[in-house]
Design a protein around this motif. Structure first.
Motif, mmCIF file in Angstrom:
data_model
loop_
_atom_site.group_PDB
_atom_site.id
_atom_site.type_symbol
_atom_site.label_atom_id
_atom_site.label_comp_id
_atom_site.label_asym_id
_atom_site.label_seq_id
_atom_site.Cartn_x
_atom_site.Cartn_y
_atom_site.Cartn_z
ATOM 1 N N UNK A 3 0.800 -1.202 -0.022
ATOM 2 C CA UNK A 3 0.211 -0.003 -0.080
ATOM 3 C C UNK A 3 1.032 1.187 0.083
ATOM 4 N N UNK A 4 0.513 2.133 -0.791
ATOM 5 C CA UNK A 4 1.230 3.480 -0.890
ATOM 6 C C UNK A 4 0.224 4.519 -0.868
ATOM 7 N N UNK A 5 0.813 5.304 0.094
ATOM 8 C CA UNK A 5 -0.135 6.501 0.551
ATOM 9 C C UNK A 5 0.497 7.814 0.416
ATOM 10 N N UNK A 6 -0.069 8.781 -0.352
ATOM 11 C CA UNK A 6 0.646 10.189 -0.296
ATOM 12 C C UNK A 6 -0.533 11.188 -0.047
ATOM 13 N N UNK A 7 -0.095 12.232 0.698
ATOM 14 C CA UNK A 7 -0.854 13.299 1.149
ATOM 15 C C UNK A 7 -0.164 14.610 0.421
ATOM 16 N N UNK A 8 -0.969 15.354 0.038
ATOM 17 C CA UNK A 8 -0.249 16.705 -0.501
ATOM 18 C C UNK A 8 -0.903 17.957 -0.153
ATOM 19 N N UNK A 9 -0.054 18.881 0.098
ATOM 20 C CA UNK A 9 -0.726 20.227 0.608
ATOM 21 C C UNK A 9 -0.325 21.221 -0.729
ATOM 22 N N UNK A 10 -1.131 21.778 -1.282
ATOM 23 C CA UNK A 10 -0.868 22.490 -2.455
ATOM 24 C C UNK A 10 -0.310 23.808 -2.381
ATOM 25 N N UNK A 11 0.308 24.816 -3.226
ATOM 26 C CA UNK A 11 0.558 26.008 -3.103
ATOM 27 C C UNK A 11 -0.775 26.775 -3.356
ATOM 28 N N UNK A 12 -0.990 27.925 -2.856
ATOM 29 C CA UNK A 12 -2.466 28.799 -2.965
ATOM 30 C C UNK A 12 -2.588 29.045 -4.315
ATOM 31 N N UNK A 13 -1.563 29.422 -5.182
ATOM 32 C CA UNK A 13 -1.649 29.779 -6.336
ATOM 33 C C UNK A 13 -2.430 28.907 -7.455
ATOM 34 N N UNK A 14 -3.650 29.233 -7.859
ATOM 35 C CA UNK A 14 -4.164 28.358 -8.920
ATOM 36 C C UNK A 14 -4.602 26.963 -8.253
ATOM 37 N N UNK A 15 -4.733 26.962 -6.807
ATOM 38 C CA UNK A 15 -4.990 25.638 -6.075
ATOM 39 C C UNK A 15 -5.995 24.761 -6.549
ATOM 40 N N UNK A 16 -7.113 25.045 -6.367
ATOM 41 C CA UNK A 16 -8.356 24.373 -6.988
ATOM 42 C C UNK A 16 -8.129 23.864 -8.405
ATOM 43 N N UNK A 17 -7.578 24.492 -9.270
ATOM 44 C CA UNK A 17 -7.460 24.092 -10.834
ATOM 45 C C UNK A 17 -6.290 23.247 -10.730
ATOM 46 N N UNK A 18 -5.123 23.265 -9.887
ATOM 47 C CA UNK A 18 -4.191 22.272 -10.022
ATOM 48 C C UNK A 18 -4.622 20.970 -9.204
ATOM 49 N N UNK A 19 -5.609 21.015 -8.276
ATOM 50 C CA UNK A 19 -5.949 20.027 -7.699
ATOM 51 C C UNK A 19 -6.554 19.046 -8.696
ATOM 52 N N UNK A 20 -7.365 19.774 -9.390
ATOM 53 C CA UNK A 20 -8.221 18.919 -10.558
ATOM 54 C C UNK A 20 -7.343 18.300 -11.128
ATOM 55 N N UNK A 21 -6.501 19.238 -11.826
ATOM 56 C CA UNK A 21 -5.388 18.651 -12.945
ATOM 57 C C UNK A 21 -4.777 17.298 -12.453
ATOM 58 N N UNK A 22 -4.064 17.375 -11.105
ATOM 59 C CA UNK A 22 -3.396 16.362 -10.675
ATOM 60 C C UNK A 22 -4.328 15.251 -10.425
ATOM 61 N N UNK A 23 -5.481 15.308 -9.807
ATOM 62 C CA UNK A 23 -6.451 14.424 -9.715
ATOM 63 C C UNK A 23 -6.628 13.593 -11.053
#
Length: 96
Positions: A3-23
Motif C-alpha cells: 500500500x502506497x499512501x501520499x498526502x499533498x498540500x498544494x501551493x495557494x496559486x491556482x490551487x483548485x485548478x491544480x488539484x483537479x488537474x493532478x487528480x
C-alpha cells in the motif's frame, strides 16, 4: 500486497485548478502502468488547518511493482507537475 499512501498540500496559486488537474493525471495512471493494481484519489472537503488538500491510496502486488511505478515515465510526468504546484507531501508505504 503493498500500500502506497501520499498526502499533498498544494501551493495557494491556482490551487483548485491544480488539484483537479493532478487528480485527473493521477487517475489516468492505472491504465498506463500494469503494476499499479488500484488507485484512489481523494480531495479534502474538511479545510481544517491540520488537513492536507489531497490524498492518494494505491496498491501493488510487490515492492518491485511499487518501484516500477515510481520510475515509470507516465508517473514521472505527473511527479514533475506535482513538484511545481505542491508545497508539501507526506508518504507512507506498508505491506498488508
Amino acid at each position: 500486497m503493498i500500500v502506497h499512501i501520499v498526502m499533498f498540500k498544494f501551493k495557494e496559486h491556482d490551487k483548485e485548478q491544480n488539484i483537479l488537474k493532478i487528480k485527473e493525471m493521477l487517475e489516468s495512471l492505472p491504465s498506463k502502468i500494469e503494476e499499479l493494481n488500484t488507485m484512489e484519489v481523494g480531495v479534502d472537503f474538511n479545510g481544517s488547518e491540520r488537513a492536507y488538500d489531497m490524498s492518494l491510496y494505491s496498491t501493488f502486488d510487490t515492492k518491485h511493482g511499487l518501484s516500477v511505478y515510481a520510475t515509470h515515465p507516465a508517473h514521472l510526468e505527473v511527479l514533475s507537475f506535482i513538484k511545481e504546484v505542491v508545497e508539501t507531501t507526506k508518504v507512507v508505504d506498508y505491506e498488508k
